[in-house]
Design a protein around this motif. Sequence first.
Motif, PDB file in Angstrom:
ATOM      1  N   SER A 211       0.772  -1.102   0.026  1.00 50.84           N
ATOM      2  CA  SER A 211       0.093   0.124   0.158  1.00 50.84           C
ATOM      3  C   SER A 211       1.040   1.218   0.070  1.00 50.84           C
ATOM      4  O   SER A 211       0.469   2.281  -0.774  1.00 50.84           O
ATOM      5  N   GLN A 212       1.952   1.172   0.612  1.00 46.16           N
ATOM      6  CA  GLN A 212       2.761   2.277   0.700  1.00 46.16           C
ATOM      7  C   GLN A 212       3.584   2.534  -0.432  1.00 46.16           C
ATOM      8  O   GLN A 212       3.577   3.869  -1.085  1.00 46.16           O
ATOM      9  N   GLN A 213       3.839   1.408  -1.321  1.00 49.41           N
ATOM     10  CA  GLN A 213       4.655   1.775  -2.651  1.00 49.41           C
ATOM     11  C   GLN A 213       3.457   2.179  -3.615  1.00 49.41           C
ATOM     12  O   GLN A 213       3.692   3.065  -4.483  1.00 49.41           O
ATOM     13  N   LEU A 214       2.349   1.627  -3.424  1.00 50.61           N
ATOM     14  CA  LEU A 214       1.173   2.295  -4.298  1.00 50.61           C
ATOM     15  C   LEU A 214       0.756   3.602  -4.090  1.00 50.61           C
ATOM     16  O   LEU A 214       0.474   4.564  -5.187  1.00 50.61           O
ATOM     17  N   LEU A 215       0.551   3.920  -2.813  1.00 48.01           N
ATOM     18  CA  LEU A 215       0.420   5.426  -2.697  1.00 48.01           C
ATOM     19  C   LEU A 215       1.516   6.208  -3.137  1.00 48.01           C
ATOM     20  O   LEU A 215       1.511   7.400  -3.707  1.00 48.01           O
ATOM     21  N   ALA A 216       2.702   5.844  -2.835  1.00 48.65           N
ATOM     22  CA  ALA A 216       4.056   6.675  -3.494  1.00 48.65           C
ATOM     23  C   ALA A 216       4.014   6.945  -5.227  1.00 48.65           C
ATOM     24  O   ALA A 216       4.175   7.776  -5.652  1.00 48.65           O
ATOM     25  N   SER A 217       3.545   5.716  -5.665  1.00 47.39           N
ATOM     26  CA  SER A 217       3.428   5.827  -7.275  1.00 47.39           C
ATOM     27  C   SER A 217       2.248   6.681  -7.572  1.00 47.39           C
ATOM     28  O   SER A 217       2.131   7.342  -8.549  1.00 47.39           O
TER      29      SER A 217
ATOM     30  N   VAL B 191       0.031  11.855  -9.921  1.00 47.26           N
ATOM     31  CA  VAL B 191      -0.659  13.100  -9.811  1.00 47.26           C
ATOM     32  C   VAL B 191       0.091  14.156 -10.116  1.00 47.26           C
ATOM     33  O   VAL B 191      -0.351  15.055 -10.756  1.00 47.26           O
ATOM     34  N   ILE B 192       1.557  14.115  -9.794  1.00 46.59           N
ATOM     35  CA  ILE B 192       2.136  15.298  -9.930  1.00 46.59           C
ATOM     36  C   ILE B 192       2.586  15.490 -11.257  1.00 46.59           C
ATOM     37  O   ILE B 192       2.348  16.415 -11.762  1.00 46.59           O
ATOM     38  N   GLU B 193       2.867  14.380 -12.020  1.00 50.91           N
ATOM     39  CA  GLU B 193       2.988  14.417 -13.297  1.00 50.91           C
ATOM     40  C   GLU B 193       1.829  14.908 -14.082  1.00 50.91           C
ATOM     41  O   GLU B 193       1.893  15.878 -15.085  1.00 50.91           O
TER      42      GLU B 193
END
Length: 336
Positions: A237-243, A248-250
Motif C-alpha cells: 500500500s505504501q508503494q502504491l501510494l507513492a506511485s 498525480v504530480i506528473e
Amino acid sequence: MMKLQGGLLQWSRSSLIPSIYTPINKTQFSISACVIERNHQLTAKERRQLRNERRESKSGYSWRQEVEEKLIKKPKKRYATWTEELNLDTLAESGPQWWVVRVSRLRGHETAQILARALARQFPEMEFTVYAPSVQVKRKLKNGSISVKPKPVFPGCIFIRCVLNKEIHDSIKEVDGVGGFIGSKVGNTKRQINKPRPVDDSDLEAIFKQAKEAQEKADSEFEEAQRAEEEASLLASQQLLASSNSDVIETVAESKLKRAPRKATLATETKDSKVKKKKLAAGSTVRVLSGTFAEFVGNLKKLNRKTAKATVGFTLFGKETLVEIDINELVPEIQS
C-alpha cells in the motif's frame, strides 16, 4: 593291568611312590591313573553327599533357602484356565481405564463423534470420555475469513476412557468406522481373540503433552503468517501510494503546460456544439479537427459516405490543393 585312554598302563602299589630314577612323566601317569580309578569307584550317592558337603561348607550359604526363594518369587497364573482369559468381562475388574480404538485415518474425528453419540444412547448411565487428539489448523481464505480444520495428531487412533466389559466392547466394535481395539492375542490353537490392552497413565500424559505442543506450534505459525501478510500488504500500500502521488504530480504538471485560456476553451466548446447541429454537404466550408491538416479550413468538393472519405480543397501558397480526408475528421465551419 589297567586300560586308560586307548593304551595300556602298568599299575602297582609301589608305583604310587616314585623312585629317584623314575622319570617325571611316568610319575604323572601313575598318579592320574590312581585318581581316575578312585573317582570311578564312587557311587552316585557318595558323589551327592560330597556335593552337599561342599555346599554346606560355604559360610552363610543355604541352597535350600535359595530354592525356596525362587519358588516364592515365581509368578502365579492370573487365570485358572485359558477359557477364563478369553472372558472380556474380567476387564471391568480394573475399573475405568483408557483404551485405544482403531478408526479410519481420514474420518477419525467424525468417527469419534459418532461413537460418543452411540455410547450415550446405548448406555445413558455410563460415564465415559472419548478423546481424539487433534490440532486446530487455521487458514485465511481469499475472502478474508479464517477456516479452522482439525488435523489428527495420531491418525487412525482415538482414545476412550470407561469401564470396559464384553457388552460395551461389542457395542463399540459395531459402530460404523471402528476397526477394533489395540491389544494382544490371547488363547490357544483352538480359539484366539484380540484382547484390549489399557494405556498406562505415563503414556497418556505424554500423549496429552504432545497434542498441546502441536497446538501451540500451529498457533504460533499462523500468527507469524498473519504478521508477515500484514507487513507485506502495508508495504504494497505504501508503494502504491507513492506511485499514485508521483502520477498525480506528473499529471498536474502536464495539465499546466497544455492548459489553454478559458475564453478560448469556452469559445471552442460553443463552436463545436453548434457544428454538431450542422451536417456536411458538398460546397460547404469545413474545418479539419485532427491529422496533418489539423485546424485547416477548406472547401468540401466531394463527399463519399460509402467509403467515409471526403475531398477537400485547401489554398496553399496561392494555389488550391485537393486532399482526401476521413469524414470523422471534418466539421462544418460556422462563419460568424
